[in-house]
Design a protein around this motif. Structure first.
Motif, short mmCIF file in Angstrom:
data_model
loop_
_atom_site.label_atom_id
_atom_site.label_comp_id
_atom_site.label_asym_id
_atom_site.label_seq_id
_atom_site.Cartn_x
_atom_site.Cartn_y
_atom_site.Cartn_z
N VAL A 110 48.17 129.17 -52.91
CA VAL A 110 48.93 128.63 -51.76
C VAL A 110 48.24 127.68 -50.80
O VAL A 110 47.55 128.08 -49.90
CB VAL A 110 49.46 129.74 -50.84
CG1 VAL A 110 50.92 129.90 -51.04
CG2 VAL A 110 48.70 130.99 -50.96
N LYS A 111 48.53 126.44 -50.95
CA LYS A 111 47.98 125.50 -49.99
C LYS A 111 49.05 124.74 -49.22
O LYS A 111 48.79 124.30 -48.12
CB LYS A 111 47.04 124.53 -50.68
CG LYS A 111 45.79 125.27 -51.10
CD LYS A 111 44.65 124.37 -51.38
CE LYS A 111 43.42 125.20 -51.67
NZ LYS A 111 42.44 124.47 -52.43
N ALA A 112 50.22 124.56 -49.81
CA ALA A 112 51.21 123.72 -49.15
C ALA A 112 51.71 124.36 -47.87
O ALA A 112 52.39 125.37 -47.89
CB ALA A 112 52.37 123.46 -50.10
N ALA A 113 51.33 123.79 -46.74
CA ALA A 113 51.85 124.27 -45.48
C ALA A 113 53.05 123.44 -45.08
O ALA A 113 53.89 123.85 -44.31
CB ALA A 113 50.79 124.18 -44.40
N GLN A 114 53.13 122.25 -45.61
CA GLN A 114 54.21 121.32 -45.25
C GLN A 114 55.27 121.38 -46.35
O GLN A 114 54.95 121.69 -47.49
CB GLN A 114 53.66 119.90 -45.17
CG GLN A 114 52.33 119.78 -44.46
CD GLN A 114 52.45 120.13 -43.00
OE1 GLN A 114 53.54 120.09 -42.44
NE2 GLN A 114 51.35 120.51 -42.39
N VAL A 154 51.75 133.91 -46.70
CA VAL A 154 50.91 133.50 -47.83
C VAL A 154 51.27 134.35 -49.06
O VAL A 154 51.47 133.83 -50.16
CB VAL A 154 49.41 133.65 -47.47
CG1 VAL A 154 48.54 133.41 -48.69
CG2 VAL A 154 49.03 132.69 -46.35
N LEU A 191 53.40 133.26 -52.75
CA LEU A 191 52.92 133.52 -54.10
C LEU A 191 53.92 134.33 -54.90
O LEU A 191 54.20 134.05 -56.07
CB LEU A 191 51.60 134.28 -54.03
CG LEU A 191 50.35 133.43 -53.82
CD1 LEU A 191 49.17 134.33 -53.54
CD2 LEU A 191 50.10 132.59 -55.07
N ASN A 207 57.08 126.51 -47.48
CA ASN A 207 56.52 127.48 -46.55
C ASN A 207 56.31 126.82 -45.19
O ASN A 207 55.44 125.96 -45.04
CB ASN A 207 55.19 128.02 -47.10
CG ASN A 207 54.64 129.18 -46.28
OD1 ASN A 207 55.09 129.43 -45.16
ND2 ASN A 207 53.66 129.87 -46.83
N LEU A 208 57.10 127.21 -44.20
CA LEU A 208 57.03 126.56 -42.89
C LEU A 208 55.93 127.12 -42.00
O LEU A 208 55.68 126.60 -40.92
CB LEU A 208 58.38 126.68 -42.17
CG LEU A 208 59.53 125.92 -42.80
CD1 LEU A 208 60.80 126.09 -41.97
CD2 LEU A 208 59.20 124.44 -42.93
N ALA A 228 53.90 130.00 -39.54
CA ALA A 228 54.25 131.01 -38.53
C ALA A 228 54.92 130.38 -37.31
O ALA A 228 55.01 129.15 -37.20
CB ALA A 228 52.98 131.73 -38.10
#
Ligand code: B12
Lengths: 417, 161
Positions: B6-10, B39, B43, B54-55, B57
């Motif tokens: 998991v790296k995509a925060a945007q 996170v 996954l 994944n937006l 917190a």
């Protein structure tokens, strides 16, 4: 001119002479009567302790109206709604409690803390904690530059209280970040950098933090490095070190929870750490009661007393964690003439990069591996000026990630039948 | 997909999803800053073969509404553990259901929704009444909630394809 100690620092210094570990809960209740009872119970526990007022999540996010509405409807929150309660009610809640032998600290988690600080000061509390990075990235989605601006103003407000003879104490939360799976060098670097930020804004009494991880030897090296770096980078500042009992996924069984707390108390004594913030048997489940908090304080105190060793701080300078922390600190300081200017550039360029942190201003390219001995090592350093030297790979599946997160549970909780 | 966790925060724009895969928007509530739950759930959903936006917190209500319009997800997953989920999650679903174009979008919520662990009253029926399609509270262990969520995805979302 003699600089008078902040009362918080004076309290810590007095216990330091007798090698007594100071213990402190993470305690916060939304009902002011319960909050008062909790503080009184901590004071009456009969151990050297600091009282804590932990604030609720609405207050942390600046949503004071929502906190007030919930309180009016008698809805319970996950902490004390300081600003919604206001200075008058808070002064009454605290009346006669704090003093030279029982300092009280406000713990919050806010990227924009000024209003919290104003209310706290008006209610007579002069010790608090946080930091422009540590209360932004793990606690909000406020842009880092905005948090740094807000913390600059708010920190100056605390420093200015000295004009009225009030000396404030400020603790960095940089030693925690996401609570788990972050190599010690980054925690220490952020801890020291936030202390430098506080000093830059006129604070003279502060504490540097570190959160217990997975390996007692690595933790001892880290605490040794932290002490050395504070001595080197914070001349003329009154500082001490505060250890947090493990801040990540906590053992579920009462026995496992107590054992992890005991291990943190021993670590604190062995490393000459002045103050310990504890966790309770309720940690994995729900907000702890007053009784559970007091029980944890007593257990930590007794364990520390039994650990009769004179502290033998690890010889910091040779360790990898010292070298890495120093490299990170110097790389950040080289980016700009002030820490306040350097920090946002550091995160933009990835000189600092917190593993797994989803905040939009964190690159989130760094990863670490957790060895079978509990040592945390970098396996991907992103753009940080560090070498990835892990002997183990980082987790690449949910199962592997959960296995890392559950390290202490596996070790300390009884096997499910 | 890269090997690393998991790296995509945007939101990952323009990414083509694989045949049969669904799109999930993963978010929290405005007051909650916990991330490990997000996170882990990213996954979990990716390992079920689906795409996750994944937006992160402390997601504001407008951000969730905006992303739900832009991404046209098959489901919004709200995850919260700070204990204010009952209050904050209620606000979020009320706002989402007030938008006519989002009135029927599947939305589920789960996590540690109250402050008293196993002695909390079950918030499921209240939150369902407000418009959640699934409520997965975690009291003792997460396993039951995760199994419930998997079953919901299989029965309600994957079946509908
Ligand atoms: C790490 C941690 C933190 C870190 C978080 C860093 C970060 N940004 O992520 C820090 C230190 C910053 C932190 C802060 C706070 N925390 Co905290 N934190 C924890 C801790 C120790 C571990 C959480 C964790 O790592 N979980 C790992 C993941 C994988 O597990 P999970 O979160 O439970 O998620 C799983 C399940 O719940 C489930 N699930 C979750 N959501 C959903 C949704 C759906 C649809 C489904 C099906 C399943 C599901 O599946 C997930 C994957 O397995 C827990 C206690 C514990 N569990 O040991 C407390 C805890 C969650 N925190 C708590 C609180 C209250 C706070 C604070 C408000 C401070 C305070 N007053 O104590 C602040 C929050 C600030 C805010 N604005 O909200 C409480 C919540 C109380 C409650 N619900 O009754 C806990 C339980 C501790 C306690 N006992 O008081 N925290």
């Amino acid at each position: 001119m003699t600089v008078e100690h902040a009362p918080f620092s004076a309290f810590v210094a007095a216990r330091q002479h007798t090698n007594t570990l100071i213990v402190q809960p993470r305690m916060g209740f939304s009902d002011p009567a319960v909050m008062r009872r909790g503080l009184l119970a901590v004071r009456a526990a009969g151990v050297p302790a600091v009282g804590t007022v932990t604030l609720d999540s609405f207050t942390r996010q600046g949503e004071h109206d929502r906190a007030a509405m919930a309180r009016e409807a008698d809805v319970e929150l996950n902490g004390y709604a300081l600003v919604a309660m206001g200075e008058e009610r808070t002064s009454r809640m605290l009346a006669g409690i704090g003093g030279p032998d029982f300092p009280v600290q406000v713990r919050h988690g806010s990227p924009r803390p000024e209003q919290i600080f104003r209310t706290m000061l008006a209610a007579g509390v002069e010790a608090t904690e946080g930091g422009p990075v540590s209360y932004c990235l793990p606690y909000s989605r406020v842009p880092l530059r905005e948090s740094i601006r807000a913390w600059s103003q708010a920190t100056r407000l605390l420093a200015r209280q000295a004009d009225q003879g009030v000396r404030c104490h400020l603790e960095t939360f940089g030693g925690c970040m996401l609570g788990q799976l972050c190599p010690p060098s980054l925690l220490i670097a952020i801890s020291v950098l936030e202390c430098l930020f506080f000093a830059e804004h006129g604070i003279t009494s502060m504490s540097a933090s570190y959160a217990q991880q997975y390996c007692p030897e690595q933790d001892a090296e880290a605490l040794g490095a932290l002490r050395l770096l504070c001595a080197e980078y914070l001349p003329g500042v009154n500082w001490h070190v505060v250890l947090y009992t493990f801040m990540g996924l906590y053992p579920q069984s009462p026995g496992g929870a107590r054992e992890l707390l005991r291990q943190s108390a021993r670590l604190a004594v062995r490393t000459g750490t002045e103050r310990l913030i504890v966790k309770t048997v309720a940690e994995a489940h729900r907000i702890p009661t007053i009784e559970e908090n007091v029980e944890a304080l007593l257990l930590a105190h007794r364990t520390a007393e039994a650990e009769q060793l004179t502290p033998e701080p690890a010889d910091g300078r040779g360790t990898e964690v010292y070298q890495q922390s120093r490299t990170l600190i110097d790389a950040v300081l080289a980016l700009a003439p002030s820490v306040a200017k350097a920090l946002p550039i550091a995160f933009e360029r990835g000189v600092l990069d917190v593993p797994y942190c989803l905040h939009p201003d964190n690159r989130n390219e760094a990863r670490c591996a957790l060895g079978p001995d509990g040592r945390l090592e970098w396996c991907e350093t992103g753009r940080m000026p560090l070498q990835a030297a892990a002997r183990h790979r980082g987790p690449t599946s949910l199962e592997a990630l959960l296995a890392d997160l559950e390290f202490h549970r596996r070790r300390l909780d009884p096997l499910p039948r | 997909m890269s090997g690393s966790v998991v790296k995509a925060a945007q939101p990952s724009r323009g990414e083509r999803s694989r045949a049969g895969s669904l799109t999930f928007v993963l978010c929290s509530v405005p007051s909650d800053s916990h991330m490990w739950n997000l996170v882990a759930l990213q996954l979990l959903i990716e390992e079920m073969g689906h795409r996750v936006v994944n937006l992160g917190a402390c997601t504001s209500v407008p951000l969730v509404i905006e992303t739900s319009r832009a991404e046209r997800p098959h489901c919004v997953v709200v995850s919260t553990v700070n204990g204010l989920g009952c209050i904050d999650g209620a606000g979020l679903i009320t706002a989402l259901r007030a938008e006519p174009d989002l009135a029927t979008l599947p939305v589920v919520i789960g996590g540690k929704l109250g402050l008293r662990g196993t002695s909390d009253t079950d918030p499921t029926s209240e939150l369902r009444q407000l418009g959640y399609d699934g409520v997965f509270p975690v009291a003792e262990s997460a396993e039951k909630a995760l199994a419930g969520f998997r079953a919901f995805v299989a029965a309600t979302l994957e079946r509908a394809r």
